[in-house]
Design a protein around this motif. Structure first.
Motif, PDB file in Angstrom:
ATOM      1  N   PHE A  97       0.856  -1.188   0.000  1.00 27.18           N
ATOM      2  CA  PHE A  97       0.000   0.000   0.000  1.00 27.18           C
ATOM      3  C   PHE A  97       0.892   1.239   0.000  1.00 27.18           C
ATOM      4  O   PHE A  97       1.513   1.561   1.004  1.00 27.18           O
ATOM      5  CB  PHE A  97      -0.906  -0.045   1.237  1.00 27.18           C
ATOM      6  CG  PHE A  97      -1.801   1.151   1.402  1.00 27.18           C
ATOM      7  CD1 PHE A  97      -2.526   1.661   0.337  1.00 27.18           C
ATOM      8  CD2 PHE A  97      -1.925   1.760   2.641  1.00 27.18           C
ATOM      9  CE1 PHE A  97      -3.357   2.768   0.494  1.00 27.18           C
ATOM     10  CE2 PHE A  97      -2.763   2.864   2.814  1.00 27.18           C
ATOM     11  CZ  PHE A  97      -3.471   3.368   1.736  1.00 27.18           C
ATOM     12  N   GLY A  98       0.979   1.902  -1.141  1.00 23.15           N
ATOM     13  CA  GLY A  98       1.885   3.043  -1.272  1.00 23.15           C
ATOM     14  C   GLY A  98       1.162   4.372  -1.236  1.00 23.15           C
ATOM     15  O   GLY A  98      -0.018   4.469  -1.578  1.00 23.15           O
ATOM     16  N   GLY A  99       1.879   5.388  -0.827  1.00 20.38           N
ATOM     17  CA  GLY A  99       1.308   6.733  -0.837  1.00 20.38           C
ATOM     18  C   GLY A  99       2.351   7.742  -0.412  1.00 20.38           C
ATOM     19  O   GLY A  99       3.420   7.373   0.095  1.00 20.38           O
ATOM     20  N   THR A 100       2.012   9.018  -0.622  1.00 21.97           N
ATOM     21  CA  THR A 100       2.925  10.054  -0.151  1.00 21.97           C
ATOM     22  C   THR A 100       2.618  10.408   1.308  1.00 21.97           C
ATOM     23  O   THR A 100       3.446  10.972   2.003  1.00 21.97           O
ATOM     24  CB  THR A 100       2.839  11.328  -1.028  1.00 21.97           C
ATOM     25  OG1 THR A 100       1.471  11.679  -1.185  1.00 21.97           O
ATOM     26  CG2 THR A 100       3.441  11.094  -2.389  1.00 21.97           C
ATOM     27  N   PHE A 101       1.397  10.063   1.741  1.00 22.88           N
ATOM     28  CA  PHE A 101       1.015  10.232   3.155  1.00 22.88           C
ATOM     29  C   PHE A 101       1.443  11.593   3.689  1.00 22.88           C
ATOM     30  O   PHE A 101       2.189  11.704   4.658  1.00 22.88           O
ATOM     31  CB  PHE A 101       1.598   9.090   4.001  1.00 22.88           C
ATOM     32  CG  PHE A 101       1.162   7.728   3.518  1.00 22.88           C
ATOM     33  CD1 PHE A 101      -0.153   7.326   3.643  1.00 22.88           C
ATOM     34  CD2 PHE A 101       2.051   6.858   2.886  1.00 22.88           C
ATOM     35  CE1 PHE A 101      -0.579   6.089   3.174  1.00 22.88           C
ATOM     36  CE2 PHE A 101       1.638   5.623   2.407  1.00 22.88           C
ATOM     37  CZ  PHE A 101       0.316   5.237   2.561  1.00 22.88           C
ATOM     38  N   ASP A 102       0.943  12.620   3.031  1.00 18.29           N
ATOM     39  CA  ASP A 102       1.369  13.996   3.345  1.00 18.29           C
ATOM     40  C   ASP A 102       0.191  14.874   3.737  1.00 18.29           C
ATOM     41  O   ASP A 102      -0.160  15.793   3.002  1.00 18.29           O
ATOM     42  CB  ASP A 102       2.081  14.578   2.122  1.00 18.29           C
ATOM     43  CG  ASP A 102       2.743  15.903   2.442  1.00 18.29           C
ATOM     44  OD1 ASP A 102       3.251  16.032   3.573  1.00 18.29           O
ATOM     45  OD2 ASP A 102       2.753  16.789   1.583  1.00 18.29           O
ATOM     46  N   PRO A 103      -0.414  14.692   4.889  1.00 17.07           N
ATOM     47  CA  PRO A 103      -0.076  13.728   5.937  1.00 17.07           C
ATOM     48  C   PRO A 103      -0.942  12.459   5.831  1.00 17.07           C
ATOM     49  O   PRO A 103      -1.944  12.443   5.128  1.00 17.07           O
ATOM     50  CB  PRO A 103      -0.461  14.486   7.217  1.00 17.07           C
ATOM     51  CG  PRO A 103      -1.682  15.261   6.800  1.00 17.07           C
ATOM     52  CD  PRO A 103      -1.447  15.640   5.358  1.00 17.07           C
ATOM     53  N   VAL A 104      -0.495  11.427   6.583  1.00 15.98           N
ATOM     54  CA  VAL A 104      -1.333  10.231   6.768  1.00 15.98           C
ATOM     55  C   VAL A 104      -2.613  10.663   7.489  1.00 15.98           C
ATOM     56  O   VAL A 104      -2.603  11.588   8.296  1.00 15.98           O
ATOM     57  CB  VAL A 104      -0.549   9.165   7.567  1.00 15.98           C
ATOM     58  CG1 VAL A 104      -0.139   9.651   8.938  1.00 15.98           C
ATOM     59  CG2 VAL A 104      -1.312   7.851   7.665  1.00 15.98           C
ATOM     60  N   HIS A 105      -3.730  10.015   7.147  1.00 15.31           N
ATOM     61  CA  HIS A 105      -5.011  10.399   7.768  1.00 15.31           C
ATOM     62  C   HIS A 105      -5.872   9.156   8.033  1.00 15.31           C
ATOM     63  O   HIS A 105      -5.468   8.022   7.699  1.00 15.31           O
ATOM     64  CB  HIS A 105      -5.736  11.429   6.906  1.00 15.31           C
ATOM     65  CG  HIS A 105      -5.939  11.029   5.470  1.00 15.31           C
ATOM     66  ND1 HIS A 105      -6.743   9.977   5.097  1.00 15.31           N
ATOM     67  CD2 HIS A 105      -5.428  11.542   4.317  1.00 15.31           C
ATOM     68  CE1 HIS A 105      -6.740   9.876   3.778  1.00 15.31           C
ATOM     69  NE2 HIS A 105      -5.942  10.806   3.274  1.00 15.31           N
ATOM     70  N   MET A 157       5.226  10.696  11.024  1.00 17.09           N
ATOM     71  CA  MET A 157       3.763  10.728  11.179  1.00 17.09           C
ATOM     72  C   MET A 157       3.163   9.346  10.891  1.00 17.09           C
ATOM     73  O   MET A 157       2.253   8.887  11.602  1.00 17.09           O
ATOM     74  CB  MET A 157       3.151  11.787  10.242  1.00 17.09           C
ATOM     75  CG  MET A 157       3.554  13.210  10.606  1.00 17.09           C
ATOM     76  SD  MET A 157       2.619  14.490   9.719  1.00 17.09           S
ATOM     77  CE  MET A 157       3.406  14.493   8.116  1.00 17.09           C
ATOM     78  N   LEU A 158       3.706   8.695   9.861  1.00 17.35           N
ATOM     79  CA  LEU A 158       3.204   7.368   9.472  1.00 17.35           C
ATOM     80  C   LEU A 158       3.436   6.352  10.600  1.00 17.35           C
ATOM     81  O   LEU A 158       2.553   5.562  10.949  1.00 17.35           O
ATOM     82  CB  LEU A 158       3.954   6.957   8.199  1.00 17.35           C
ATOM     83  CG  LEU A 158       3.365   5.968   7.218  1.00 17.35           C
ATOM     84  CD1 LEU A 158       1.926   6.280   6.865  1.00 17.35           C
ATOM     85  CD2 LEU A 158       4.227   5.928   5.953  1.00 17.35           C
ATOM     86  N   GLN A 159       4.642   6.418  11.181  1.00 20.89           N
ATOM     87  CA  GLN A 159       4.961   5.483  12.273  1.00 20.89           C
ATOM     88  C   GLN A 159       4.059   5.710  13.468  1.00 20.89           C
ATOM     89  O   GLN A 159       3.579   4.754  14.082  1.00 20.89           O
ATOM     90  CB  GLN A 159       6.439   5.640  12.666  1.00 20.89           C
ATOM     91  CG  GLN A 159       7.358   5.004  11.646  1.00 20.89           C
ATOM     92  CD  GLN A 159       8.814   5.415  11.816  1.00 20.89           C
ATOM     93  OE1 GLN A 159       9.110   6.486  12.361  1.00 20.89           O
ATOM     94  NE2 GLN A 159       9.719   4.584  11.328  1.00 20.89           N
ATOM     95  N   LYS A 160       3.798   6.977  13.785  1.00 20.14           N
ATOM     96  CA  LYS A 160       2.911   7.279  14.921  1.00 20.14           C
ATOM     97  C   LYS A 160       1.501   6.785  14.624  1.00 20.14           C
ATOM     98  O   LYS A 160       0.811   6.237  15.486  1.00 20.14           O
ATOM     99  CB  LYS A 160       2.860   8.795  15.179  1.00 20.14           C
ATOM    100  CG  LYS A 160       4.091   9.323  15.851  1.00 20.14           C
ATOM    101  CD  LYS A 160       4.114   8.894  17.308  1.00 20.14           C
ATOM    102  CE  LYS A 160       5.409   9.268  17.990  1.00 20.14           C
ATOM    103  NZ  LYS A 160       5.629   8.489  19.228  1.00 20.14           N
ATOM    104  N   ALA A 161       1.046   7.008  13.387  1.00 26.41           N
ATOM    105  CA  ALA A 161      -0.328   6.653  13.031  1.00 26.41           C
ATOM    106  C   ALA A 161      -0.553   5.139  13.096  1.00 26.41           C
ATOM    107  O   ALA A 161      -1.620   4.691  13.519  1.00 26.41           O
ATOM    108  CB  ALA A 161      -0.653   7.175  11.633  1.00 26.41           C
TER     109      ALA A 161
END
Ligand code: ATP
Length: 195
Positions: free
Chosen positions: A6-14, A58-62
């Motif tokens: 599952f790829g993305g730029t996650f800017d930010p992850v939501h 942010m991704l790791q926290k999410a």
């Protein structure tokens, strides 16, 4: 082992990303979800973007504490721009040959999938798992793509990274993203230049 990519730029992850990730995992089609953090493609505007390391934080926290989820930074190490086909081929080369890969996308990306570089080669390497997204329409998607596609039950959430950037400082963001991610955005004053 069946792996969903599952790829993305996650800017930010939501929360849309978190809930789609849950739907992929609950589909019974995969055992693990590997989340690929993609560097920005060179043609994307530089303004109003968070750095790779901040997006990773942010991704790791999410996803902290979520079972069967791995966050991968491999696309930052491979040649750029990142093409999903190269990433999949690389992951196949370095992992157990028995691993089966699924390429996981939101429905909005399915409609655009035929424009992706090497998209036919992606289908040679992996089937698609697709989760519903509000406003997405796959009526024009070609049969050869649909034949490799499995739709995943998903309760769509009306949220996007761009919407969050728009609303930041002016509107309600509750229920759109995890509190821990919002804290990072505020602490680091991310996305403050409006464009
Ligand atoms: P932007 O608003 O900048 O386009 P985005 O919210 O779509 O960003 P991406 O990082 O580009 O986020 O998305 C990564 C993947 O997550 C894509 O496959 C996208 O289709 C999917 N996705 C993003 N938001 C949702 C959502 N609300 N529901 C379902 N899928 C989503």
């Amino acid at each position: 082992m069946r792996i969903g990519l599952f790829g993305g730029t996650f800017d930010p992850v939501h929360n849309g990303h978190l809930s789609i990730a849950d739907s992929f995992l609950k589909s019974g089609k995969i055992d693990q979800l590997w989340v690929l953090l993609t560097p920005f493609p060179p043609h994307k505007a530089e303004d109003n973007q968070a750095s790779y390391s901040t997006r990773l934080h942010m991704l790791q926290k999410a996803f902290e504490g979520k079972e069967n989820v791995n966050i991968l930074t491999i696309e930052n190490e491979l040649p750029k721009p990142s093409f999903s086909f190269n990433t999949i081929r690389h992951l196949k080369q370095i992992n157990d040959p028995d691993f089966q890969f699924y390429f996981c996308i939101g429905e909005d990306n399915l409609a655009k999938f035929h424009t992706w570089k090497f998209h036919e080669k992606i289908l040679d390497e992996a089937d698609l798992l697709v989760a519903k997204r509000p406003g997405a329409d796959h009526s024009q998607v070609k049969n050869y793509i649909l034949e490799s596609t499995t739709f995943v039950n998903h309760e769509p959430l009306e949220v996007s990274s761009s919407k969050i950037k728009e609303l930041l400082g002016v509107g309600e963001l509750e229920n759109m993203l995890p509190e821990k991610v919002l804290d990072i955005i505020r602490k680091e004053a991310l996305y403050t230049s409006k464009n």
